[in-house]
Design a protein around this motif. Structure first.
Motif, PDB file in Angstrom:
ATOM      1  N   THR A  97      -9.412  -7.510   5.517  1.00 20.66           N
ATOM      2  CA  THR A  97      -8.012  -7.475   5.935  1.00 20.66           C
ATOM      3  C   THR A  97      -7.948  -7.495   7.456  1.00 20.66           C
ATOM      4  N   LYS A 109      -9.058 -13.594  -1.006  1.00 18.48           N
ATOM      5  CA  LYS A 109      -7.616 -13.784  -0.875  1.00 18.48           C
ATOM      6  C   LYS A 109      -7.272 -14.388   0.474  1.00 18.48           C
ATOM      7  N   ARG A 135      -8.751   0.706  -4.243  1.00 25.53           N
ATOM      8  CA  ARG A 135      -9.049   0.055  -2.960  1.00 25.53           C
ATOM      9  C   ARG A 135      -8.407   0.837  -1.812  1.00 25.53           C
ATOM     10  N   GLN A 180       0.812  -1.205   0.000  1.00 20.85           N
ATOM     11  CA  GLN A 180       0.000   0.000   0.000  1.00 20.85           C
ATOM     12  C   GLN A 180       0.850   1.261   0.000  1.00 20.85           C
ATOM     13  N   TYR A 233      -5.982  -1.702  -7.193  1.00 25.24           N
ATOM     14  CA  TYR A 233      -5.561  -1.681  -5.790  1.00 25.24           C
ATOM     15  C   TYR A 233      -5.375  -0.254  -5.299  1.00 25.24           C
ATOM     16  N   ARG A 239     -10.941  -6.410  -3.555  1.00 29.48           N
ATOM     17  CA  ARG A 239      -9.679  -6.610  -4.277  1.00 29.48           C
ATOM     18  C   ARG A 239      -9.964  -6.937  -5.743  1.00 29.48           C
ATOM     19  N   SER A 240      -9.001  -6.637  -6.586  1.00 23.99           N
ATOM     20  CA  SER A 240      -9.168  -6.946  -8.012  1.00 23.99           C
ATOM     21  C   SER A 240      -9.272  -8.452  -8.239  1.00 23.99           C
ATOM     22  N   THR A 241      -8.558  -9.247  -7.416  1.00 23.21           N
ATOM     23  CA  THR A 241      -8.637 -10.703  -7.550  1.00 23.21           C
ATOM     24  C   THR A 241     -10.023 -11.219  -7.191  1.00 23.21           C
ATOM     25  N   GLU A 242     -10.707 -10.540  -6.258  1.00 24.12           N
ATOM     26  CA  GLU A 242     -12.079 -10.900  -5.902  1.00 24.12           C
ATOM     27  C   GLU A 242     -13.048 -10.417  -6.977  1.00 24.12           C
TER      28      GLU A 242
END
Length: 319
Positions: free
Chosen positions: A300, A182, A276, A78, A273, A147-150
């Motif tokens: 998180t 994640k 985010r 971050q 991200y 998240r972008s992966t989610e």
């Protein structure tokens, strides 16, 4: 396979790194640790089958940091990601309003309604679908911090309405499953713009059907591969996001694809991200939200919130 082989791999990753738009400064140490974790799984399986005689000792973050590997980043991600300044945020908000009006005009035109001189989405080369996907990615991450992966693994049924009996209001709720998460934890994310996202999602389902020819069911990928919409994998969104956000530099009349911080040695690329991070930062500025609530919604930990956003988990927050 021994300890030296694993260290040789780490050195190879460090020595052969080349700058890319999404990571111009180096490789995040978490990336290396994730790769080593995959190797550990494979080597554990090999050891159980007696294909190797012993398990090697895997390098740790602390050991890598002490070896002065110059292309591996040990700062939390971050801290190294770029984010929009106030002018860029204002430009993006203005673009969102304008795009939404074009989207509504395009749907009215589809229905045979006279739209007069209202502007529609440019559909050259079938780009209407990809532009709407890009718009929804920004909208979803800005309002929820997913998240972008989610986000990539969203199904149509991920976005749902949630009625709060205490306030009498309907909100948008995102159901993040363990498979999507994640952190391997199921969570229910409440969007910060009441039911706007859910209402937009109904229009998005119309666009899904328009693109692929059939109404989507709840289990369908929200962002499927165009070549195989009902296939086992969704589309990859990262490269498409970078392509579209660079296009916005011209549309907004302001660079929004990179940071504009004059103290940066180089401009940093804006990613999902980054958005985010912006969402979490804005939530932490809200006195009605504790770091615990923000951490739960963002999927998180409190320790990560504390270290990445440099906040004081004081007595008020603990209460």
């Amino acid at each position: 396979i021994n300890n030296d082989d694993l260290w040789a791999y780490v050195r190879w990753r460090n020595d052969n790194w080349t700058p890319k738009p999404q990571n111009p400064d180096g490789i995040a140490v978490t990336t290396i640790l994730n790769e080593l974790a995959l190797m550990r799984t494979l080597l554990n399986r090999a050891f159980k089958k007696r294909q190797i005689l012993a398990l090697p000792v895997f390098p740790t973050k602390g050991e890598m940091e002490r070896r002065n590997l110059k292309n591996i980043l040990f700062t939390e991600g971050q801290h190294i990601r770029g984010w929009w300044d106030d002018d860029q945020q204002e430009a993006i908000t203005k673009w969102q309003r304008q795009f939404r009006l074009k989207w509504l005009a395009s749907m009215d035109h589809d229905k045979g309604i006279d739209i007069g001189n209202r502007q529609r989405i440019d559909e050259t080369g079938g780009s209407r679908w990809s532009k709407i996907c890009f718009y929804m990615w920004i909208k979803l991450v800005k309002s929820s911090g997913v998240r972008s992966t989610e986000l990539r693994q969203f199904s149509i049924g991920t976005v749902q309405p949630f009625f709060d009996g205490n306030t009498g209001r309907t909100y948008t709720q995102l159901l993040i499953t363990r498979k999507m998460s994640k952190t391997n934890r199921t969570r229910e994310v409440i969007c910060n713009d009441v039911d706007t996202i859910y209402n937009y999602w109904q229009d998005f389902k119309y666009e899904w059907e328009r693109k692929f020819g059939v109404p989507p069911d709840d289990d369908a990928w929200a962002f499927p591969m165009v070549s195989d919409p009902h296939g086992p994998k969704p589309m990859g969104i990262t490269q498409s996001f970078f392509r579209h956000i660079r296009r916005l530099d011209n549309e907004c009349g302001l660079v929004v694809s990179e940071t504009r911080n004059k103290f940066d040695q180089r401009r940093r690329t804006i990613s999902l991200y980054s958005i985010r991070k912006l969402y979490i930062s804005k939530c932490l500025e809200n006195p009605k939200l504790t770091p615990f609530i923000v951490a739960e919604n963002a999927g998180t930990s409190l320790s990560q919130i504390k270290s990445a956003y440099m906040i004081d988990i004081n007595k008020k927050h603990r209460d």
